[in-house]
Design a protein around this motif. Structure first.
Motif, PDB file in Angstrom:
ATOM      1  N   GLN A 219       0.834  -1.205   0.000  1.00 37.01           N
ATOM      2  CA  GLN A 219       0.000   0.000   0.000  1.00 37.01           C
ATOM      3  C   GLN A 219       0.874   1.263   0.000  1.00 37.01           C
ATOM      4  O   GLN A 219       0.565   2.246  -0.673  1.00 37.01           O
ATOM      5  CB  GLN A 219      -0.941  -0.011   1.208  1.00 37.01           C
ATOM      6  CG  GLN A 219      -2.024  -1.079   1.103  1.00 37.01           C
ATOM      7  CD  GLN A 219      -2.822  -1.236   2.386  1.00 37.01           C
ATOM      8  OE1 GLN A 219      -2.382  -0.824   3.461  1.00 37.01           O
ATOM      9  NE2 GLN A 219      -3.989  -1.844   2.281  1.00 37.01           N
TER      10      GLN A 219
ATOM     11  N   GLN B  38       1.092   4.423  -2.688  1.00 32.38           N
ATOM     12  CA  GLN B  38       0.952   5.819  -2.243  1.00 32.38           C
ATOM     13  C   GLN B  38       2.166   6.657  -2.656  1.00 32.38           C
ATOM     14  O   GLN B  38       2.027   7.803  -3.108  1.00 32.38           O
ATOM     15  CB  GLN B  38       0.761   5.864  -0.725  1.00 32.38           C
ATOM     16  CG  GLN B  38      -0.584   5.329  -0.268  1.00 32.38           C
ATOM     17  CD  GLN B  38      -0.663   5.159   1.247  1.00 32.38           C
ATOM     18  OE1 GLN B  38       0.204   5.616   1.975  1.00 32.38           O
ATOM     19  NE2 GLN B  38      -1.696   4.481   1.706  1.00 32.38           N
TER      20      GLN B  38
ATOM     21  N   ALA C 211       2.651  10.581  -2.581  1.00 31.36           N
ATOM     22  CA  ALA C 211       2.517  10.784  -1.127  1.00 31.36           C
ATOM     23  C   ALA C 211       3.773  11.476  -0.582  1.00 31.36           C
ATOM     24  O   ALA C 211       4.889  11.227  -1.074  1.00 31.36           O
ATOM     25  CB  ALA C 211       2.299   9.446  -0.423  1.00 31.36           C
TER      26      ALA C 211
END
Length: 252
Positions: free
Chosen positions: A63, A67, A72
């Motif tokens: 995950q 991201q 991110a």
């Protein structure tokens, strides 16, 4: 005389304190869920020793990769494997030469019930349980290690209907802790304290049953200009961090 000296001295101390805070930076860190407890301890020691501030997010490695790829704002990444950081490195999403192995993880089959899991893992063969918890093998390296272990034992097909998957290793542990599963494959660090299993019963899975869980860290491109990011990575390689990492059952 003493009173005249005191004020400049206080002013000087205050100016040093202000200068120290001016050089303190905040770091956004993505941390594999299995490393939650040791990272919290390391971050606390790091903040005390350097004045820098750590903002950590904990989750599944897969995950985090998604991201980071979508922009991110993480500056440092502590993965649960070595392949994901290598991929980020190849894609040019990290600072060259910053990747290193900060810990080697251990898989354990655990139950909160005393005597439920034997020290050879025979409980998996007798099948006297309804649910076996693992982390999502597509997103969490410890979940992949669990499926590799079941394959090695020849139990994948037999236990398929009993497996419940957590999004990450933290959720996999929660399923067992809350009684939704009688036992589960988790990270040794989650159930290990002061040199022994902290509670319940466990089988420490032999390393020959799964691919080594080499956990790599690196500085991401967003952290290239942040001196605190480099400072944290260096701190992870130091003696204080090493002591904490080993205390949670990891190898270096």
């Amino acid at each position: 005389m003493h009173h005249r000296l005191a004020r400049p001295l206080l002013t000087l101390c205050a100016s040093f304190a202000m200068a120290g805070s001016a050089f303190a930076d905040q770091i956004q860190v993505a941390v594999a869920a299995n490393f939650t407890a040791p990272m919290q301890a390391i971050a606390s020691a790091f903040e005390q020793d350097t004045g820098h501030s750590v903002q950590a997010s904990y989750g599944a490695t897969g995950q985090f990769y998604a991201q980071i790829s979508h922009g991110a704002p993480f500056e440092v990444f502590l993965s649960a494997d070595d392949s994901t950081p290598a991929k980020l490195e190849q894609e040019g999403q990290s600072v060259k030469g910053s990747r290193f192995t900060y810990a080697i993880g251990t898989l354990v089959l655990w139950s909160p019930k005393q005597g439920f899991v034997d020290d050879q893992g025979a409980v998996l063969h007798n099948g006297e349980f309804k649910h076996l918890s693992i982390a999502n093998p597509k997103a969490a390296p410890y979940g992949l290690a669990a499926t590799q272990t079941l394959d090695k034992l020849g139990l994948s097909d037999r236990l398929k209907g009993k497996i419940v998957e957590g999004q990450n290793i933290t959720q996999a542990l929660q399923f067992v802790s809350t009684g939704n599963a009688e036992l589960g494959f988790v990270a040794l660090s989650q159930v290990y304290k002061d040199g022994q299993i902290s509670s319940g019963s466990a089988w420490v899975v032999p390393e020959t049953m799964y691919q080594p869980i080499r956990q790599d860290a690196l500085i991401l491109k967003k952290g290239e200009a942040n001196p605190a990011a480099k400072a944290l990575v260096e701190y992870l390689k130091g003696p204080k961090a090493a002591e904490i990492i080993k205390a949670y059952g990891y190898k270096l």
